[in-house]
Design a protein around this motif. Structure first.
Motif, short mmCIF file in Angstrom:
data_model
loop_
_atom_site.label_atom_id
_atom_site.label_comp_id
_atom_site.label_asym_id
_atom_site.label_seq_id
_atom_site.Cartn_x
_atom_site.Cartn_y
_atom_site.Cartn_z
N ASN A 89 0.85 -1.19 0.00
CA ASN A 89 0.00 0.00 0.00
C ASN A 89 0.89 1.25 0.00
OD1 ASN A 89 -1.97 1.92 0.33
ND2 ASN A 89 -2.78 1.11 2.26
N PRO A 90 1.27 1.76 -1.18
CA PRO A 90 2.14 2.95 -1.23
C PRO A 90 1.38 4.21 -0.85
CG PRO A 90 1.53 2.26 -3.45
CD PRO A 90 0.98 1.23 -2.52
N ARG A 91 2.05 5.07 -0.08
CA ARG A 91 1.46 6.33 0.35
C ARG A 91 2.40 7.46 -0.07
NH1 ARG A 91 -3.29 4.44 1.55
NH2 ARG A 91 -3.73 6.47 2.48
N VAL A 92 1.83 8.52 -0.61
CA VAL A 92 2.62 9.65 -1.10
C VAL A 92 3.10 10.48 0.08
CG1 VAL A 92 2.59 11.73 -2.53
CG2 VAL A 92 1.31 9.69 -3.25
N ARG A 93 4.41 10.78 0.12
CA ARG A 93 4.94 11.54 1.26
C ARG A 93 5.34 12.97 0.89
NH1 ARG A 93 11.10 10.44 2.07
NH2 ARG A 93 11.69 9.12 0.33
N ASN A 94 5.45 13.33 -0.38
CA ASN A 94 5.76 14.71 -0.74
C ASN A 94 4.49 15.42 -1.17
OD1 ASN A 94 5.93 12.87 -2.93
ND2 ASN A 94 6.92 14.41 -4.21
N ARG A 95 4.09 16.45 -0.43
CA ARG A 95 2.80 17.10 -0.63
C ARG A 95 2.95 18.62 -0.59
NH1 ARG A 95 -0.62 13.08 3.47
NH2 ARG A 95 0.30 11.16 2.65
N PHE A 120 -4.55 -6.08 -11.90
CA PHE A 120 -3.90 -5.64 -13.13
C PHE A 120 -2.39 -5.59 -12.94
CE2 PHE A 120 -2.27 -2.28 -15.96
CZ PHE A 120 -2.69 -2.80 -17.17
N THR A 121 -1.95 -5.13 -11.77
CA THR A 121 -0.51 -5.06 -11.51
C THR A 121 -0.23 -4.92 -10.03
OG1 THR A 121 1.55 -3.84 -11.99
CG2 THR A 121 -0.47 -2.55 -11.80
N VAL A 122 0.92 -5.41 -9.62
CA VAL A 122 1.45 -5.07 -8.31
C VAL A 122 1.97 -3.64 -8.35
CG1 VAL A 122 2.12 -7.47 -7.83
CG2 VAL A 122 3.78 -5.91 -8.86
N SER A 123 2.12 -3.02 -7.21
CA SER A 123 2.80 -1.73 -7.14
C SER A 123 4.29 -2.00 -7.09
CB SER A 123 2.34 -0.95 -5.90
OG SER A 123 0.98 -0.64 -5.98
N GLY A 124 5.00 -1.68 -8.18
CA GLY A 124 6.41 -2.01 -8.26
C GLY A 124 7.26 -1.41 -7.17
N VAL A 125 6.76 -0.34 -6.52
CA VAL A 125 7.52 0.32 -5.48
C VAL A 125 7.56 -0.51 -4.21
CG1 VAL A 125 5.53 1.61 -4.60
CG2 VAL A 125 7.84 2.54 -4.31
N ILE A 126 6.55 -1.37 -3.97
CA ILE A 126 6.54 -2.26 -2.81
C ILE A 126 5.77 -3.53 -3.17
CG2 ILE A 126 4.64 -0.88 -1.85
CD1 ILE A 126 5.39 -2.07 0.90
N CYS A 127 6.47 -4.63 -3.22
CA CYS A 127 5.85 -5.90 -3.55
C CYS A 127 6.72 -7.03 -3.04
CB CYS A 127 5.63 -6.04 -5.06
SG CYS A 127 7.08 -5.65 -6.06
N ALA A 128 6.14 -8.21 -2.97
CA ALA A 128 6.87 -9.40 -2.53
C ALA A 128 6.56 -10.54 -3.48
CB ALA A 128 6.50 -9.77 -1.09
N ILE A 162 -2.05 -13.38 -6.94
CA ILE A 162 -1.41 -12.16 -6.44
C ILE A 162 -2.40 -11.46 -5.52
CG2 ILE A 162 -0.60 -9.86 -7.05
CD1 ILE A 162 0.66 -10.95 -9.51
N ARG A 163 -1.95 -11.14 -4.33
CA ARG A 163 -2.82 -10.55 -3.33
C ARG A 163 -2.46 -9.09 -3.06
NH1 ARG A 163 -3.29 -15.37 1.26
NH2 ARG A 163 -4.24 -16.96 -0.10
N TYR A 164 -3.42 -8.39 -2.50
CA TYR A 164 -3.23 -6.99 -2.08
C TYR A 164 -3.24 -6.95 -0.57
CZ TYR A 164 -4.38 -2.07 -1.18
OH TYR A 164 -4.39 -0.79 -0.72
N GLU A 165 -2.20 -6.35 0.01
CA GLU A 165 -2.11 -6.23 1.46
C GLU A 165 -2.03 -4.75 1.84
OE1 GLU A 165 -2.58 -6.16 4.76
OE2 GLU A 165 -2.38 -8.32 4.35
N PRO A 166 -3.17 -4.15 2.20
CA PRO A 166 -3.18 -2.71 2.52
C PRO A 166 -2.41 -2.35 3.78
CG PRO A 166 -5.31 -3.70 2.98
CD PRO A 166 -4.51 -4.74 2.28
N ASN A 167 -2.15 -3.34 4.66
CA ASN A 167 -1.40 -3.04 5.87
C ASN A 167 0.10 -2.89 5.62
OD1 ASN A 167 -3.33 -3.19 8.25
ND2 ASN A 167 -3.82 -5.10 7.20
N ALA A 168 0.57 -3.35 4.47
CA ALA A 168 2.00 -3.23 4.13
C ALA A 168 2.24 -1.84 3.55
CB ALA A 168 2.40 -4.32 3.15
#
Length: 418
Positions: free
Chosen positions: A171-177, A207-215, A249-255
């Motif tokens: 679950n990527p979160r944007v940090r520059n705002r 459709f895709t994993v988030s390449g920035v964080i995946c396992a 392929i699973r989605y883990e929002p806690n990660a």
């Protein structure tokens, strides 16, 4: 002479109703996913214990990341997980990345560094890191991203519990705002990306994993031949190939993972054009394979992406008709008097806000203060839908005309900070 253009009416209706229907589709799927899987689940800071905690390799491919790699490595080695290593793959960087990484090895015993002489692209760097790893469980993170301390535990839990799970996306979160563009992307990643992944998990495949964080499970990657060197977006391609091979392929929002996003128009344009080209490449490479009955769970994401391309060209046709109407006389049914939103624009804005409000109710367990971004998401349809439409229109012919089997190399993106 009378003109009758029923297809044009369908074109206008499709351009108007498609984003509304998809918004409700994603909202319903997201709420259903939340109600079934998240509502009573532990919070990100309190992961349940693992029945077993296997050794894990965290891969950090990097190219010209001297400004960010130290904090990324610091977050990686701080994982609340008992047995792991961190492997940084320096893919022929021309700045001080190599020196910074070597200095970091003195402070972080878990860190190993692999230096490649030339830039061969992220896919090659990930493959080299996989071959250098000592585990069947791989966590991949971009070199400018900060892993939450519990992210590895949440990701690996799916691989341990599900023998047919080949990959997990976080679950990527944007940090520059600091700009309007950055704040709009906060709303995008929560209101759009998060809901889409939840909905896709409900009706079929991602459709895709988030390449920035995946396992990934290393043995699953081995079965499909690892990442492809010639795909612009290696994360979309590997997601399709794993799922077409029968892996889940699973989605883990806690990660959680904190990422940097472009805050200039040029940077955002280049990023979204690359994403659009990657989607078209996957459609051309794997679309036909996904049509078989055995792979029917892929039909949802295949149809969703095909409709998004069709919508982009429908919008282009409307814009072209509007422009032509300024110079030549068109039949009334072909004439578009304005592109400015009227009552339908108000409806789209209300639906967009409703979608963000739905996401806000779900995502508040992962990030506080999202309500402060509510105002900025109003501008999302104007800016990001237009960028998405234009990049999709450009990506299709560019991908069709591009030379195949050409290695996809690194590009230093705009990350919104200096």
């Amino acid at each position: 002479m009378a003109f009758d253009f029923p297809y044009l009416t369908w074109l206008f209706n499709f351009a108007f109703f498609y984003p509304i229907v998809m918004a409700f589709f994603w909202m319903i799927g997201g709420v259903y996913y939340y109600w079934r899987r998240e509502r009573r689940a532990p919070r990100p800071e309190s992961p349940p214990p693992l029945a077993q905690a296997p050794f894990v390799s965290i891969l950090v491919p990097c190219f010209n990341e001297a400004d960010h790699i130290a904090e990324t490595i610091a977050a990686a080695v701080a994982q609340d997980y008992p047995h792991f290593e961190v492997i940084a793959i320096n893919d022929g960087s021309t700045d001080d990345t190599a020196r910074v990484l070597e200095d970091l090895t003195a402070h972080h015993p878990r860190l190993r560094v692999v230096h490649l002489e030339h830039n061969h692209g992220k896919a090659n760097a990930l493959r080299v890191g996989t071959l250098a790893s000592r585990s069947d469980y791989l966590v991949c993170v971009d070199a400018d991203a900060l892993l939450d301390v519990h992210a590895t535990r949440w990701l690996v839990g799916h691989l341990v519990d599900g023998p047919r799970v080949g990959g997990v996306t976080g679950n990527p979160r944007v940090r520059n705002r600091t700009t309007l563009m950055g704040r709009m992307q906060v709303g995008e990643f929560s209101a759009i990306v998060g809901l889409i992944k939840r909905a896709q998990r409900v009706y079929g495949r991602l459709f895709t994993v988030s390449g920035v964080i995946c396992a990934f499970r290393r043995s699953a990657l081995h079965r499909v031949g690892f990442w492809a060197d010639d795909m612009v977006t290696e994360d979309i391609d590997i997601s399709w190939r794993l799922q077409l091979d029968g892996w889940d392929i699973r989605y883990e929002p806690n990660a959680l993972c904190w990422i940097l996003m472009p805050e200039t128009f040029r940077g955002l344009w280049m990023q979204r054009l690359r994403w659009a080209r990657g989607g078209v490449e996957v459609l051309l490479s794997h679309g036909r394979s996904a049509l078989s009955w055995r792979r029917r769970r892929m039909w949802g994401v295949l149809l969703e992406y095909a409709l998004s391309l069709l919508w982009a060209y429908a919008m282009l046709a409307i814009i072209v008709l509007w422009a032509l109407g300024k110079f030549i006389a068109l039949p009334p049914l072909l004439y578009v008097d304005t592109l400015l939103p009227r009552w339908h624009g108000l409806i789209l804005a209300v639906v967009c806000l409703l979608q963000f409000a739905t996401s806000l109710a779900i995502e508040r367990r992962y990030e506080r203060g999202l309500a402060r971004q509510f105002y900025w998401v109003i501008w999302y349809p104007v800016a990001f839908w237009m960028i998405g439409m234009l990049t999709a229109v450009i990506a299709l012919p560019r991908t069709l005309l591009a030379r195949r089997r050409q290695r996809a190399l690194w590009r230093s993106p705009d990350r919104g900070v200096r």
